[in-house]
Design a protein around this motif. Structure first.
Motif, PDB file in Angstrom:
ATOM      1  N   GLY A  16       0.843  -1.297   0.008  1.00 47.85           N
ATOM      2  CA  GLY A  16      -0.005  -0.007   0.026  1.00 47.85           C
ATOM      3  C   GLY A  16       0.770   1.099   0.033  1.00 47.85           C
ATOM      4  O   GLY A  16       0.306   2.517   0.148  1.00 47.85           O
ATOM      5  N   ALA A  17       2.255   1.114  -0.168  1.00 49.39           N
ATOM      6  CA  ALA A  17       2.938   2.266  -0.033  1.00 49.39           C
ATOM      7  C   ALA A  17       2.879   3.224  -1.547  1.00 49.39           C
ATOM      8  O   ALA A  17       2.910   2.448  -2.518  1.00 49.39           O
ATOM      9  CB  ALA A  17       4.458   1.984   0.443  1.00 49.39           C
ATOM     10  N   SER A  18       2.802   4.385  -1.455  1.00 53.20           N
ATOM     11  CA  SER A  18       2.902   5.182  -2.399  1.00 53.20           C
ATOM     12  C   SER A  18       4.246   5.112  -3.096  1.00 53.20           C
ATOM     13  O   SER A  18       5.331   5.015  -2.788  1.00 53.20           O
ATOM     14  CB  SER A  18       2.402   6.734  -2.406  1.00 53.20           C
ATOM     15  OG  SER A  18       3.570   7.198  -1.659  1.00 53.20           O
ATOM     16  N   ASN A  19       4.505   5.785  -4.511  1.00 57.55           N
ATOM     17  CA  ASN A  19       5.868   5.666  -5.100  1.00 57.55           C
ATOM     18  C   ASN A  19       6.606   6.846  -4.295  1.00 57.55           C
ATOM     19  O   ASN A  19       7.828   6.536  -3.994  1.00 57.55           O
ATOM     20  CB  ASN A  19       5.422   6.154  -6.525  1.00 57.55           C
ATOM     21  CG  ASN A  19       5.145   5.279  -7.519  1.00 57.55           C
ATOM     22  OD1 ASN A  19       4.662   4.091  -7.135  1.00 57.55           O
ATOM     23  ND2 ASN A  19       5.174   5.745  -8.517  1.00 57.55           N
ATOM     24  N   ARG A  20       6.065   7.762  -3.709  1.00 57.39           N
ATOM     25  CA  ARG A  20       6.838   8.675  -3.004  1.00 57.39           C
ATOM     26  C   ARG A  20       7.446   8.072  -1.768  1.00 57.39           C
ATOM     27  O   ARG A  20       8.354   8.200  -1.522  1.00 57.39           O
ATOM     28  CB  ARG A  20       6.179   9.979  -2.671  1.00 57.39           C
ATOM     29  CG  ARG A  20       6.738  10.915  -1.937  1.00 57.39           C
ATOM     30  CD  ARG A  20       6.080  12.129  -1.538  1.00 57.39           C
ATOM     31  NE  ARG A  20       6.259  13.212  -2.609  1.00 57.39           N
ATOM     32  CZ  ARG A  20       5.695  14.336  -2.954  1.00 57.39           C
ATOM     33  NH1 ARG A  20       4.426  14.303  -2.386  1.00 57.39           N
ATOM     34  NH2 ARG A  20       6.298  14.947  -3.885  1.00 57.39           N
ATOM     35  N   ASP A  21       6.458   7.318  -1.051  1.00 59.60           N
ATOM     36  CA  ASP A  21       6.997   6.719   0.169  1.00 59.60           C
ATOM     37  C   ASP A  21       7.846   5.453  -0.114  1.00 59.60           C
ATOM     38  O   ASP A  21       8.973   5.423   0.566  1.00 59.60           O
ATOM     39  CB  ASP A  21       5.662   5.694   0.901  1.00 59.60           C
ATOM     40  CG  ASP A  21       4.683   6.801   1.450  1.00 59.60           C
ATOM     41  OD1 ASP A  21       5.023   7.958   1.548  1.00 59.60           O
ATOM     42  OD2 ASP A  21       3.341   6.538   1.430  1.00 59.60           O
ATOM     43  N   ILE A  22       7.856   4.847  -1.058  1.00 61.39           N
ATOM     44  CA  ILE A  22       8.784   3.800  -1.482  1.00 61.39           C
ATOM     45  C   ILE A  22      10.047   4.260  -1.935  1.00 61.39           C
ATOM     46  O   ILE A  22      11.079   3.939  -1.368  1.00 61.39           O
ATOM     47  CB  ILE A  22       8.425   2.895  -2.681  1.00 61.39           C
ATOM     48  CG1 ILE A  22       7.069   2.236  -2.273  1.00 61.39           C
ATOM     49  CG2 ILE A  22       9.247   1.986  -3.299  1.00 61.39           C
ATOM     50  CD1 ILE A  22       6.407   1.464  -3.502  1.00 61.39           C
ATOM     51  N   ALA A  23       9.968   5.352  -2.500  1.00 63.13           N
ATOM     52  CA  ALA A  23      11.318   6.185  -2.955  1.00 63.13           C
ATOM     53  C   ALA A  23      12.086   6.678  -1.727  1.00 63.13           C
ATOM     54  O   ALA A  23      13.154   6.611  -1.702  1.00 63.13           O
ATOM     55  CB  ALA A  23      10.969   7.265  -3.815  1.00 63.13           C
ATOM     56  N   ALA A  24      11.476   7.114  -0.816  1.00 60.38           N
ATOM     57  CA  ALA A  24      12.000   7.670   0.494  1.00 60.38           C
ATOM     58  C   ALA A  24      12.664   6.535   1.027  1.00 60.38           C
ATOM     59  O   ALA A  24      13.651   6.564   1.856  1.00 60.38           O
ATOM     60  CB  ALA A  24      10.935   8.459   1.351  1.00 60.38           C
ATOM     61  N   GLN A  25      11.963   5.453   1.269  1.00 62.88           N
ATOM     62  CA  GLN A  25      12.744   4.174   2.085  1.00 62.88           C
ATOM     63  C   GLN A  25      13.718   3.769   1.245  1.00 62.88           C
ATOM     64  O   GLN A  25      14.600   2.980   1.953  1.00 62.88           O
ATOM     65  CB  GLN A  25      11.442   3.183   2.203  1.00 62.88           C
ATOM     66  CG  GLN A  25      10.360   3.351   3.242  1.00 62.88           C
ATOM     67  CD  GLN A  25       9.382   2.152   3.355  1.00 62.88           C
ATOM     68  OE1 GLN A  25       8.970   1.664   2.349  1.00 62.88           O
ATOM     69  NE2 GLN A  25       9.177   1.999   4.653  1.00 62.88           N
ATOM     70  N   PRO A  30      10.838   9.244  -7.051  1.00 61.00           N
ATOM     71  CA  PRO A  30       9.766   8.497  -7.287  1.00 61.00           C
ATOM     72  C   PRO A  30       9.423   8.000  -8.781  1.00 61.00           C
ATOM     73  O   PRO A  30       8.819   6.939  -8.910  1.00 61.00           O
ATOM     74  CB  PRO A  30       8.552   9.693  -7.181  1.00 61.00           C
ATOM     75  CG  PRO A  30       9.340  10.662  -5.949  1.00 61.00           C
ATOM     76  CD  PRO A  30      10.778  10.425  -6.391  1.00 61.00           C
ATOM     77  N   ARG A  31      10.221   8.740  -9.621  1.00 56.62           N
ATOM     78  CA  ARG A  31      10.117   8.058 -11.103  1.00 56.62           C
ATOM     79  C   ARG A  31      10.841   6.956 -11.303  1.00 56.62           C
ATOM     80  O   ARG A  31      10.436   6.078 -11.948  1.00 56.62           O
ATOM     81  CB  ARG A  31      10.755   9.419 -11.954  1.00 56.62           C
ATOM     82  CG  ARG A  31       9.941  10.745 -12.124  1.00 56.62           C
ATOM     83  CD  ARG A  31      10.368  11.515 -13.096  1.00 56.62           C
ATOM     84  NE  ARG A  31      10.282  10.763 -14.642  1.00 56.62           N
ATOM     85  CZ  ARG A  31      10.834  11.274 -15.430  1.00 56.62           C
ATOM     86  NH1 ARG A  31      11.453  12.525 -15.422  1.00 56.62           N
ATOM     87  NH2 ARG A  31      10.652  10.705 -16.756  1.00 56.62           N
ATOM     88  N   THR A  32      11.912   6.490 -10.705  1.00 56.28           N
ATOM     89  CA  THR A  32      12.625   5.569 -10.459  1.00 56.28           C
ATOM     90  C   THR A  32      11.671   4.307 -10.016  1.00 56.28           C
ATOM     91  O   THR A  32      11.481   3.284 -10.603  1.00 56.28           O
ATOM     92  CB  THR A  32      14.040   5.747  -9.653  1.00 56.28           C
ATOM     93  OG1 THR A  32      14.859   6.587 -10.322  1.00 56.28           O
ATOM     94  CG2 THR A  32      14.532   4.143  -9.818  1.00 56.28           C
ATOM     95  N   VAL A  33      10.884   4.505  -8.939  1.00 54.13           N
ATOM     96  CA  VAL A  33      10.052   3.828  -8.443  1.00 54.13           C
ATOM     97  C   VAL A  33       9.160   3.318  -9.519  1.00 54.13           C
ATOM     98  O   VAL A  33       8.739   2.322  -9.794  1.00 54.13           O
ATOM     99  CB  VAL A  33       9.476   4.241  -7.170  1.00 54.13           C
ATOM    100  CG1 VAL A  33       8.190   3.076  -6.774  1.00 54.13           C
ATOM    101  CG2 VAL A  33      10.509   4.285  -6.007  1.00 54.13           C
TER     102      VAL A  33
END
Length: 62
Positions: A16-25, A30-33
């Motif tokens: 359920g994580a957003s691209n932005r959340d995944i990117a930060a982790q 976010p574009r790479t995600v």
């Protein structure tokens, strides 16, 4: 076959994580995600983020 990075991105997206959340982790943009998800979807035989839970759940059980 998914790369290690694609697997991690898919796992987080399925949770359920957003691209932005995944990117930060994962210390990515976010574009790479989004790119990792774009490459992973056809490999998993899916077309949308909503379908992620089933392939990940099945792969985890094996």
């Amino acid at each position: 076959m998914l790369t290690a990075q694609e697997r991690e991105v898919v796992r987080l997206a399925a949770a359920g994580a957003s691209n932005r959340d995944i990117a930060a982790q994962l210390f990515l943009s976010p574009r790479t995600v989004g790119y990792h998800l774009y490459k992973a979807f056809p490999k998993l035989g899916i077309t949308s983020r909503a379908q992620l839970a089933t392939p990940v759940g099945v792969a985890s059980a094996e």
